[in-house]
Design a protein around this motif. Structure first.
Motif, PDB file in Angstrom:
ATOM      1  N   LYS A  47       2.315  -5.996   9.821  1.00 19.92           N
ATOM      2  CA  LYS A  47       2.430  -4.718   9.122  1.00 19.92           C
ATOM      3  C   LYS A  47       3.888  -4.266   9.142  1.00 19.92           C
ATOM      4  O   LYS A  47       4.525  -4.235  10.201  1.00 19.92           O
ATOM      5  N   THR A  85       7.091   1.950   0.996  1.00 18.54           N
ATOM      6  CA  THR A  85       5.790   1.312   0.821  1.00 18.54           C
ATOM      7  C   THR A  85       5.370   0.683   2.144  1.00 18.54           C
ATOM      8  O   THR A  85       6.205   0.184   2.898  1.00 18.54           O
ATOM      9  N   ASP A  86       4.076   0.726   2.409  1.00 17.06           N
ATOM     10  CA  ASP A  86       3.527  -0.027   3.529  1.00 17.06           C
ATOM     11  C   ASP A  86       3.173  -1.422   3.041  1.00 17.06           C
ATOM     12  O   ASP A  86       2.726  -1.603   1.901  1.00 17.06           O
ATOM     13  N   VAL A 141       1.769  -5.642   4.207  1.00 15.12           N
ATOM     14  CA  VAL A 141       1.207  -6.608   5.150  1.00 15.12           C
ATOM     15  C   VAL A 141       1.663  -7.994   4.709  1.00 15.12           C
ATOM     16  O   VAL A 141       1.381  -8.422   3.578  1.00 15.12           O
ATOM     17  N   TYR A 197       0.833  -1.196   0.000  1.00 16.82           N
ATOM     18  CA  TYR A 197       0.000   0.000   0.000  1.00 16.82           C
ATOM     19  C   TYR A 197       0.876   1.258   0.000  1.00 16.82           C
ATOM     20  O   TYR A 197       2.040   1.225   0.407  1.00 16.82           O
ATOM     21  N   ASN A 198       0.265   2.339  -0.413  1.00 19.82           N
ATOM     22  CA  ASN A 198       0.842   3.686  -0.259  1.00 19.82           C
ATOM     23  C   ASN A 198       2.270   3.811  -0.787  1.00 19.82           C
ATOM     24  O   ASN A 198       3.176   4.254  -0.069  1.00 19.82           O
ATOM     25  N   LYS A 256       7.137  -1.725   7.143  1.00 23.97           N
ATOM     26  CA  LYS A 256       7.555  -0.624   6.273  1.00 23.97           C
ATOM     27  C   LYS A 256       8.616  -1.175   5.323  1.00 23.97           C
ATOM     28  O   LYS A 256       9.566  -1.821   5.756  1.00 23.97           O
TER      29      LYS A 256
END
Length: 330
Positions: free
Chosen positions: A268, A222-223, A225, A205-206, A270
């Motif tokens: 989660k 980027t994030d 999971v 994500y992001n 980074k």
């Protein structure tokens, strides 16, 4: 008839009365009753000892054979190429007909061998005294554990990382204490565990391109999971992966997840990306960052903990097929 004749006849009559075998046995027993009492006690004691030293161990072994071992969680942390720190929580379900306890013992762990192959333990775990009950726990924390066989442990690591499930063998030869009676039983179980399933299902994500790269060269963050469907907690360290855009097989550069520890469930993280400089302003690349459900291929490159490449983590991850991560999943 004279008195002398009378006495002779009386004696003759007495000698003529026979003594039966039963009467002789009764007289014998009356004189030697203590011998038979001791013999009876010895026989009774032998029977009791036979029950104690024969039946009770057999019952205990049968109870051990019928018991079930459930591993609730395993944590492998502080990895190196020769040892790691191990924690384990497990539950034993057993029928215990007598009150008993286990003396301290050592579990050996192994992958169940094929028919005709020998068991090769790859690690051992010392367990303290245990009070046996119908349900009891075996929990240990932060035990420094040596790798007993590198090849066997590498095979175990491969199964943990790649497979949805795996079998783990556990054996020991504990001393059982039933009151003052002590004996050994053979304990060997195979338990099914959930693996990490190739780290499939990663979501990104992001994605954010940095105007000024970081000192280490990171030019996009980027994030992410990372799902862990297993009961393993696994400290990986710095994980580096090569990344490519799947749709056109475009090599994008590499990414680093720092100080990664995978806990059961969704993790989660980074992600620090080192995108090839010529792609940062590439329109195709930029559009892929904005699109939905974009597939990114991730191929593990290295795992480093405390400055050391951890072979039993690095090799299985590197040799596995690329993982498909989904960028901007809907």
């Amino acid at each position: 008839m004279s008195d002398k004749d009378m006495k002779f006849e009386t004696v003759e009559d007495a000698r003529a009365v026979p003594v039966t075998r039963g009467q002789r046995f009764k007289r014998h027993c009356a004189r030697r009753w203590w011998i038979y009492l001791i013999a009876g006690l010895v026989i009774a004691l032998a029977a009791v000892l036979g029950i104690i030293f024969g039946a009770i161990p057999a019952i205990a072994q049968s109870s051990v054979n019928d018991s079930k071992l459930q591993v609730d969680g395993i944590a492998i942390t502080s990895p190196s190429n020769t040892q790691f720190t191990l924690s384990m929580n497990s539950t034993v379900h057993a029928h215990t007909p007598v009150s008993a306890s286990f003396s301290p013992q050592t579990f050996e762990m192994f992958l169940p061998p094929s028919d005709g192959q020998a068991i090769v333990p790859f690690m051992s775990l010392s367990i303290g005294s245990l009070k046996v009950a119908d349900t009891f726990t075996i929990n240990v924390s932060d035990v420094a554990t040596n790798i007993m066989n590198e090849e066997a442990y590498l095979a175990f690591s491969e199964q943990v990382l790649r497979n949805p499930t795996l079998n783990l063998g556990v054996r020991s030869n504990p001393q059982v204490n039933v009151g003052a009676i002590k004996f050994h039983v053979d304990y060997q179980k195979t338990v099914e565990l959930k693996g990490l399933n190739g780290l499939s299902g990663i979501k990104l994500y992001n994605p954010t391109i940095l105007d000024t790269p970081m000192e280490d060269g990171t030019n996009m963050v980027t994030d992410g999971v990372i799902p862990n469907p297993s009961s393993f907690t696994l400290q990986v360290g710095d994980l580096t992966v090569d990344m490519a855009l799947k749709s056109i097989n475009m090599d994008l550069g590499y990414s680093v997840v720092k100080d990664l520890t995978l806990h059961p469930g969704d993790n989660k993280v980074k992600i620090y990306n080192h995108v090839k400089p010529e792609l940062i302003k590439n329109l195709l690349f930029i559009s892929s960052l904005k699109g939905k459900n974009t597939d990114i291929l991730l191929t593990a490159n290295s795992t480093v903990f405390n400055g050391e490449h951890i072979t039993w983590l690095e090799k299985p991850l590197h040799d596995a097929p690329p993982v498909v991560a989904v960028l901007n999943p809907e």
